[in-house]
Design a protein around this motif. Structure first.
Motif, PDB file in Angstrom:
ATOM      1  N   VAL A  62      23.718  62.617 -26.023  1.00  0.00           N
ATOM      2  CA  VAL A  62      22.963  61.783 -27.645  1.00  0.00           C
ATOM      3  C   VAL A  62      23.528  62.901 -28.418  1.00  0.00           C
ATOM      4  O   VAL A  62      23.680  62.114 -29.590  1.00  0.00           O
ATOM      5  CB  VAL A  62      21.719  61.492 -26.710  1.00  0.00           C
ATOM      6  CG1 VAL A  62      20.967  60.870 -27.821  1.00  0.00           C
ATOM      7  CG2 VAL A  62      21.489  60.549 -25.831  1.00  0.00           C
ATOM      8  N   SER A  63      22.710  63.898 -28.091  1.00  0.00           N
ATOM      9  CA  SER A  63      23.172  65.163 -29.403  1.00  0.00           C
ATOM     10  C   SER A  63      24.490  64.930 -29.838  1.00  0.00           C
ATOM     11  O   SER A  63      25.372  65.053 -31.213  1.00  0.00           O
ATOM     12  CB  SER A  63      22.940  66.727 -28.724  1.00  0.00           C
ATOM     13  OG  SER A  63      23.536  67.561 -29.981  1.00  0.00           O
ATOM     14  N   GLU A  64      25.873  64.713 -28.794  1.00  0.00           N
ATOM     15  CA  GLU A  64      27.408  65.365 -29.370  1.00  0.00           C
ATOM     16  C   GLU A  64      28.063  63.495 -30.188  1.00  0.00           C
ATOM     17  O   GLU A  64      28.105  63.705 -31.206  1.00  0.00           O
ATOM     18  CB  GLU A  64      28.048  64.674 -27.716  1.00  0.00           C
ATOM     19  CG  GLU A  64      29.081  64.494 -28.286  1.00  0.00           C
ATOM     20  CD  GLU A  64      29.978  64.651 -26.641  1.00  0.00           C
ATOM     21  OE1 GLU A  64      31.025  63.642 -26.435  1.00  0.00           O
ATOM     22  OE2 GLU A  64      29.950  65.934 -26.221  1.00  0.00           O
ATOM     23  N   VAL A  65      26.920  61.898 -29.786  1.00  0.00           N
ATOM     24  CA  VAL A  65      27.191  61.255 -30.227  1.00  0.00           C
ATOM     25  C   VAL A  65      26.368  61.464 -31.615  1.00  0.00           C
ATOM     26  O   VAL A  65      26.929  60.613 -32.753  1.00  0.00           O
ATOM     27  CB  VAL A  65      26.313  59.992 -30.221  1.00  0.00           C
ATOM     28  CG1 VAL A  65      26.837  58.886 -30.647  1.00  0.00           C
ATOM     29  CG2 VAL A  65      27.250  59.356 -28.455  1.00  0.00           C
ATOM     30  N   GLU A  70      30.364  60.060 -39.671  1.00  0.00           N
ATOM     31  CA  GLU A  70      29.468  58.461 -39.637  1.00  0.00           C
ATOM     32  C   GLU A  70      30.571  57.532 -39.990  1.00  0.00           C
ATOM     33  O   GLU A  70      31.852  57.516 -40.732  1.00  0.00           O
ATOM     34  CB  GLU A  70      29.080  59.103 -41.012  1.00  0.00           C
ATOM     35  CG  GLU A  70      27.811  59.813 -41.336  1.00  0.00           C
ATOM     36  CD  GLU A  70      26.332  59.019 -40.155  1.00  0.00           C
ATOM     37  OE1 GLU A  70      26.186  57.995 -40.432  1.00  0.00           O
ATOM     38  OE2 GLU A  70      25.380  60.352 -39.881  1.00  0.00           O
ATOM     39  N   ASN A  71      30.581  56.161 -39.200  1.00  0.00           N
ATOM     40  CA  ASN A  71      30.975  55.469 -39.144  1.00  0.00           C
ATOM     41  C   ASN A  71      31.062  54.939 -38.305  1.00  0.00           C
ATOM     42  O   ASN A  71      29.576  54.815 -37.609  1.00  0.00           O
ATOM     43  CB  ASN A  71      32.252  55.665 -38.373  1.00  0.00           C
ATOM     44  CG  ASN A  71      32.811  55.862 -37.695  1.00  0.00           C
ATOM     45  OD1 ASN A  71      32.707  55.405 -36.633  1.00  0.00           O
ATOM     46  ND2 ASN A  71      34.173  57.322 -37.457  1.00  0.00           N
ATOM     47  N   ASN A  72      30.745  53.165 -38.608  1.00  0.00           N
ATOM     48  CA  ASN A  72      30.367  52.385 -37.905  1.00  0.00           C
ATOM     49  C   ASN A  72      30.591  52.300 -36.634  1.00  0.00           C
ATOM     50  O   ASN A  72      29.774  51.886 -35.214  1.00  0.00           O
ATOM     51  CB  ASN A  72      31.004  50.490 -37.952  1.00  0.00           C
ATOM     52  CG  ASN A  72      29.968  50.327 -39.290  1.00  0.00           C
ATOM     53  OD1 ASN A  72      29.900  50.791 -39.570  1.00  0.00           O
ATOM     54  ND2 ASN A  72      31.135  49.415 -40.280  1.00  0.00           N
ATOM     55  N   GLU A  73      31.789  53.010 -35.667  1.00  0.00           N
ATOM     56  CA  GLU A  73      32.094  52.763 -34.276  1.00  0.00           C
ATOM     57  C   GLU A  73      30.705  53.928 -33.749  1.00  0.00           C
ATOM     58  O   GLU A  73      31.001  53.532 -32.824  1.00  0.00           O
ATOM     59  CB  GLU A  73      32.863  53.379 -34.036  1.00  0.00           C
ATOM     60  CG  GLU A  73      33.620  53.029 -32.580  1.00  0.00           C
ATOM     61  CD  GLU A  73      35.021  53.719 -32.161  1.00  0.00           C
ATOM     62  OE1 GLU A  73      35.028  54.726 -31.375  1.00  0.00           O
ATOM     63  OE2 GLU A  73      36.105  53.688 -33.375  1.00  0.00           O
ATOM     64  N   GLU A  79      23.721  53.797 -31.867  1.00  0.00           N
ATOM     65  CA  GLU A  79      22.033  52.530 -31.242  1.00  0.00           C
ATOM     66  C   GLU A  79      22.317  52.725 -29.926  1.00  0.00           C
ATOM     67  O   GLU A  79      20.860  52.303 -29.373  1.00  0.00           O
ATOM     68  CB  GLU A  79      22.624  51.758 -32.233  1.00  0.00           C
ATOM     69  CG  GLU A  79      22.358  51.519 -33.423  1.00  0.00           C
ATOM     70  CD  GLU A  79      22.318  50.438 -34.311  1.00  0.00           C
ATOM     71  OE1 GLU A  79      23.439  49.205 -33.670  1.00  0.00           O
ATOM     72  OE2 GLU A  79      22.698  50.454 -35.713  1.00  0.00           O
ATOM     73  N   GLU A  80      22.961  53.180 -28.918  1.00  0.00           N
ATOM     74  CA  GLU A  80      23.134  52.599 -27.595  1.00  0.00           C
ATOM     75  C   GLU A  80      22.920  53.243 -27.222  1.00  0.00           C
ATOM     76  O   GLU A  80      21.991  53.012 -25.575  1.00  0.00           O
ATOM     77  CB  GLU A  80      25.140  52.457 -27.438  1.00  0.00           C
ATOM     78  CG  GLU A  80      24.903  51.812 -25.805  1.00  0.00           C
ATOM     79  CD  GLU A  80      26.708  52.188 -25.193  1.00  0.00           C
ATOM     80  OE1 GLU A  80      27.415  52.830 -24.626  1.00  0.00           O
ATOM     81  OE2 GLU A  80      27.646  51.483 -25.980  1.00  0.00           O
ATOM     82  N   LYS A  81      23.037  54.767 -27.164  1.00  0.00           N
ATOM     83  CA  LYS A  81      22.692  55.585 -27.063  1.00  0.00           C
ATOM     84  C   LYS A  81      20.972  56.043 -26.809  1.00  0.00           C
ATOM     85  O   LYS A  81      20.900  56.137 -25.751  1.00  0.00           O
ATOM     86  CB  LYS A  81      22.738  56.963 -27.208  1.00  0.00           C
ATOM     87  CG  LYS A  81      23.997  56.780 -26.977  1.00  0.00           C
ATOM     88  CD  LYS A  81      24.657  57.370 -25.730  1.00  0.00           C
ATOM     89  CE  LYS A  81      26.333  58.044 -25.612  1.00  0.00           C
ATOM     90  NZ  LYS A  81      26.743  57.601 -23.732  1.00  0.00           N
ATOM     91  N   ILE A  86      15.277  54.110 -24.548  1.00  0.00           N
ATOM     92  CA  ILE A  86      14.157  53.196 -24.423  1.00  0.00           C
ATOM     93  C   ILE A  86      14.068  52.676 -23.530  1.00  0.00           C
ATOM     94  O   ILE A  86      12.817  52.514 -23.069  1.00  0.00           O
ATOM     95  CB  ILE A  86      14.382  52.840 -25.411  1.00  0.00           C
ATOM     96  CG1 ILE A  86      14.363  53.580 -27.159  1.00  0.00           C
ATOM     97  CG2 ILE A  86      13.440  50.880 -26.164  1.00  0.00           C
ATOM     98  CD1 ILE A  86      14.545  52.146 -28.372  1.00  0.00           C
ATOM     99  N   ASP A  87      15.209  51.785 -22.606  1.00  0.00           N
ATOM    100  CA  ASP A  87      15.156  51.145 -21.133  1.00  0.00           C
ATOM    101  C   ASP A  87      14.419  52.420 -20.211  1.00  0.00           C
ATOM    102  O   ASP A  87      13.941  52.053 -19.815  1.00  0.00           O
ATOM    103  CB  ASP A  87      16.273  50.858 -20.638  1.00  0.00           C
ATOM    104  CG  ASP A  87      16.859  50.111 -21.847  1.00  0.00           C
ATOM    105  OD1 ASP A  87      15.961  49.448 -22.365  1.00  0.00           O
ATOM    106  OD2 ASP A  87      17.815  49.522 -22.375  1.00  0.00           O
ATOM    107  N   VAL A  88      14.740  53.289 -20.323  1.00  0.00           N
ATOM    108  CA  VAL A  88      14.242  54.628 -19.176  1.00  0.00           C
ATOM    109  C   VAL A  88      13.280  54.786 -19.913  1.00  0.00           C
ATOM    110  O   VAL A  88      12.259  54.826 -18.603  1.00  0.00           O
ATOM    111  CB  VAL A  88      15.084  55.963 -19.612  1.00  0.00           C
ATOM    112  CG1 VAL A  88      14.813  57.415 -18.605  1.00  0.00           C
ATOM    113  CG2 VAL A  88      16.329  55.885 -18.740  1.00  0.00           C
ATOM    114  N   PHE A  89      12.509  55.432 -20.881  1.00  0.00           N
ATOM    115  CA  PHE A  89      11.314  55.257 -21.119  1.00  0.00           C
ATOM    116  C   PHE A  89      10.188  53.844 -20.878  1.00  0.00           C
ATOM    117  O   PHE A  89       9.355  53.963 -20.551  1.00  0.00           O
ATOM    118  CB  PHE A  89      11.198  56.044 -22.329  1.00  0.00           C
ATOM    119  CG  PHE A  89      11.017  56.883 -22.906  1.00  0.00           C
ATOM    120  CD1 PHE A  89      10.603  57.510 -21.644  1.00  0.00           C
ATOM    121  CD2 PHE A  89      11.695  56.950 -23.680  1.00  0.00           C
ATOM    122  CE1 PHE A  89      11.081  59.550 -22.281  1.00  0.00           C
ATOM    123  CE2 PHE A  89      12.203  58.842 -24.407  1.00  0.00           C
ATOM    124  CZ  PHE A  89      11.773  59.359 -23.587  1.00  0.00           C
TER     125      PHE A  89
END
Length: 94
Positions: A62-65, A70-73, A79-81, A86-89
């Motif tokens: 997560v930190s790496e991402v 900054e760019n859309n990709e 957002e995916e990370k 959030i799903d884990v929590f």
């Protein structure tokens, strides 16, 4: 995996040993509360392993991402990370 593999494997092997012991206790009709305590101990070890893996994911993947430019990709990857965590929590607090 970014977590401390040695620590995670040690904990998982400990849990496996505990679970093997619990199976034996059930087969030998041991006292129910003793079995429950052993299940609780196994659960605690698995939770500790999970925390190490999750911490590694947050501080690594997560930190790496988030540290990438900054760019859309990268925005989509961030957002995916976030959604993964959030799903884990969500699953943990059910």
């Amino acid at each position: 995996m970014r977590a401390d593999k040695v620590a995670v494997i040690r904990l998982l092997k400990t849990a496996r040993g505990q679970i093997d012991g619990i199976i034996k206790m059930v087969e030998e009709d041991k006292y129910c509360i003793d079995i429950v305590y052993q299940i609780m101990a196994s659960t605690a070890v698995l939770k500790k392993a999970m925390k190490i893996v999750l911490r590694g994911h947050l501080s690594g993947c997560v930190s790496e991402v988030f540290n990438e430019s900054e760019n859309n990709e990268n925005k989509n990857a961030r957002e995916e990370k976030i959604n993964e965590v959030i799903d884990v929590f969500d699953k943990l607090i059910k």
